[in-house]
Design a protein around this motif. Structure first.
Motif, PDB file in Angstrom:
ATOM      1  N   GLN A 255      -7.633 -46.831  59.275  1.00 25.08           N
ATOM      2  CA  GLN A 255      -7.203 -45.480  58.602  1.00 25.08           C
ATOM      3  C   GLN A 255      -5.859 -45.759  58.892  1.00 25.08           C
ATOM      4  OE1 GLN A 255      -8.266 -42.156  59.989  1.00 25.08           O
ATOM      5  NE2 GLN A 255      -7.379 -41.207  58.492  1.00 25.08           N
TER       6      GLN A 255
ATOM      7  N   GLY B 277     -12.907 -40.322  52.642  1.00 19.92           N
ATOM      8  CA  GLY B 277     -13.960 -39.421  53.336  1.00 19.92           C
ATOM      9  C   GLY B 277     -14.779 -39.638  53.594  1.00 19.92           C
ATOM     10  N   SER B 278     -15.448 -38.840  51.963  1.00 19.17           N
ATOM     11  CA  SER B 278     -16.426 -38.862  51.407  1.00 19.17           C
ATOM     12  C   SER B 278     -17.604 -40.201  51.646  1.00 19.17           C
ATOM     13  CB  SER B 278     -16.347 -37.365  50.179  1.00 19.17           C
ATOM     14  OG  SER B 278     -15.656 -36.656  50.263  1.00 19.17           O
TER      15      SER B 278
ATOM     16  N   ALA C 268     -17.992 -41.748  53.897  1.00 17.74           N
ATOM     17  CA  ALA C 268     -19.498 -40.760  54.599  1.00 17.74           C
ATOM     18  C   ALA C 268     -20.601 -40.826  53.947  1.00 17.74           C
ATOM     19  CB  ALA C 268     -18.911 -39.172  54.982  1.00 17.74           C
TER      20      ALA C 268
ATOM     21  N   ASP D 203      -2.503 -39.996  57.083  1.00 18.44           N
ATOM     22  CA  ASP D 203      -4.067 -39.106  56.740  1.00 18.44           C
ATOM     23  C   ASP D 203      -3.786 -38.227  55.448  1.00 18.44           C
ATOM     24  OD1 ASP D 203      -1.393 -37.997  56.378  1.00 18.44           O
ATOM     25  OD2 ASP D 203      -1.263 -36.879  58.668  1.00 18.44           O
TER      26      ASP D 203
ATOM     27  N   SER E 228     -10.895 -38.427  48.185  1.00 19.67           N
ATOM     28  CA  SER E 228     -11.905 -38.355  48.335  1.00 19.67           C
ATOM     29  C   SER E 228     -12.788 -39.660  48.853  1.00 19.67           C
ATOM     30  CB  SER E 228     -13.404 -38.401  47.372  1.00 19.67           C
ATOM     31  OG  SER E 228     -12.186 -37.800  46.276  1.00 19.67           O
TER      32      SER E 228
ATOM     33  N   ASP F 140     -18.737 -41.217  62.547  1.00 18.40           N
ATOM     34  CA  ASP F 140     -17.603 -39.924  62.483  1.00 18.40           C
ATOM     35  C   ASP F 140     -16.363 -40.275  62.347  1.00 18.40           C
ATOM     36  OD1 ASP F 140     -17.081 -37.574  62.844  1.00 18.40           O
ATOM     37  OD2 ASP F 140     -17.479 -36.676  64.095  1.00 18.40           O
TER      38      ASP F 140
ATOM     39  N   HIS G  48     -14.494 -37.802  61.035  1.00 17.13           N
ATOM     40  CA  HIS G  48     -13.778 -36.619  60.678  1.00 17.13           C
ATOM     41  C   HIS G  48     -12.691 -36.771  61.297  1.00 17.13           C
ATOM     42  CE1 HIS G  48     -13.141 -32.455  60.336  1.00 17.13           C
ATOM     43  NE2 HIS G  48     -14.007 -32.321  59.350  1.00 17.13           N
ATOM     44  N   PRO G  49     -11.484 -36.180  60.334  1.00 13.47           N
ATOM     45  CA  PRO G  49     -10.188 -36.434  61.152  1.00 13.47           C
ATOM     46  C   PRO G  49     -10.415 -35.721  62.528  1.00 13.47           C
ATOM     47  CG  PRO G  49      -9.587 -35.084  58.694  1.00 13.47           C
ATOM     48  CD  PRO G  49     -11.066 -35.698  59.073  1.00 13.47           C
ATOM     49  N   ARG G  50     -10.775 -34.578  63.242  1.00 15.66           N
ATOM     50  CA  ARG G  50     -11.625 -34.330  64.478  1.00 15.66           C
ATOM     51  C   ARG G  50     -11.516 -35.633  65.476  1.00 15.66           C
ATOM     52  NH1 ARG G  50     -15.828 -31.088  62.486  1.00 15.66           N
ATOM     53  NH2 ARG G  50     -17.674 -32.856  62.882  1.00 15.66           N
TER      54      ARG G  50
END
Lengths: 118, 199
Positions: free
Chosen positions: B162, B127-128, B131, B165, B125, B137, B139-141
């Motif tokens: 980072q 990433g959340s 955020a 992944d 978690s 941003d 996000h993985p994209r």
């Protein structure tokens, strides 16, 4: 909150940036040839347009680089980001640069004369 | 020079190194006493070559990216500035090596080991969690392993790196902000389940 595109780091939150005021204020190279009024004009007078404005920003909490921006002070739209030491390329930016009262000011003429000499 | 056993982390008395939730979405740990250097230089070919000779890899010139070789990570901070992270007590030797290969070049190597605290976040978690406190941003994209960024996390100036992944991140923060950021991370992690240590 503005989203500002740092030329190095990409789009970042406005909170990461420091504002650097109006861009393209050339420092007179021979200040002794200016009257007090002309010197004061250079030192204290800032443009305050409702519309396109050429200004400086610094990515203070990132790469700490300076850059220029063309921003609309009414809509907050950032029209263009361009490098320090260069001139705007967008139509609105060029117009704002050319129309500025500063271009004809004694201080800028003085700065130009100095740089032409050296 | 102080012996390592006398070293005291800015997080002493604040950070836990074990325990926490058994079903943790977040693992939080300090990576204490890592060596950290700031490298400054013009980023030109000569500079990169000289730095490469000392580091084993050239400092990355792509913005927001990091290079890792063995236990050394080199994080892009600016076109003329990099943060180098080394194993504990390895920084002095590396700094000397850099100064030697850079020679009389217009460059600088500064030991900032004690000014920055390194935290390691891992878990499903992260990433959340990030955020919640960071406007960037992630996000993985838009962001991936091997990328880094200087930005704000809960208003504190941090460098995010980072690692992989699966949600592993290193966070570098100024020592004086570290207790605040640690407590913010603890609080923000509650909803995901928080455990300390590397697990």
């Amino acid at each position: 909150m503005l989203l500002i595109e740092c030329p190095w780091c990409g789009p970042r939150d406005e909170a990461e940036f420091a504002y650097g005021g109006e861009a393209h204020i050339a420092r007179p190279t021979e200040p002794d040839k200016l009257s007090d009024a002309e010197w004061a004009e250079y030192l204290f007078l800032a443009s305050n347009p409702r519309g396109t404005y050429l200004e400086r920003w610094r990515h203070a909490h990132g790469c700490r680089r300076w850059f220029n921006a063309v921003r609309d002070t009414y809509t907050h739209e950032i029209i263009e980001i361009y490098a320090m030491g260069s001139l705007p390329k967008s139509k609105l930016g060029i117009q704002a640069y050319e129309d500025s009262w500063r271009r004809g000011s004694a201080a800028e003429q003085n700065a130009k004369r100095g740089s032409a000499k050296s | 020079m102080a012996e390592i056993n006398q070293a005291r982390s800015p997080l002493a008395g604040v950070a836990s190194s074990e325990g926490g939730s058994s079903e943790a979405g977040i693992r939080l740990t300090e990576r204490p006493f890592l060596g950290k250097l700031v490298l400054r230089g013009d980023g030109g070919d000569g500079f990169l070559k000289a730095a490469d000779a000392a580091l084993g890899t050239a400092p990355p010139i792509e913005p927001n990216t990091a290079a890792t070789i063995e236990e050394v990570s080199i994080l892009w901070h600016s076109p003329d500035e990099w943060l180098i992270v080394t194993a504990t007590s390895a920084e002095t030797e590396l700094a000397n090596r850099l100064r030697e290969t850079l020679g009389s070049m217009h460059a600088a190597v500064i030991d900032v080991s004690d000014s920055l605290v390194a935290l390691r976040l891992s878990g499903s978690s992260t990433g959340s969690l990030l955020a919640k406190g960071c406007a960037l941003d992630l996000h993985p994209r838009a962001f991936g392993p091997g990328q880094c960024a200087q930005t704000h996390l809960a208003s504190a100036l941090v460098t995010l790196h980072q690692i992989d992944d699966t949600g592993t991140w290193d966070i570098f923060v100024r020592a004086s902000f570290a207790p605040y950021l640690w407590r913010w991370l603890e609080d923000a992690s509650l909803e995901y389940g928080l455990a300390y240590g590397t697990g």
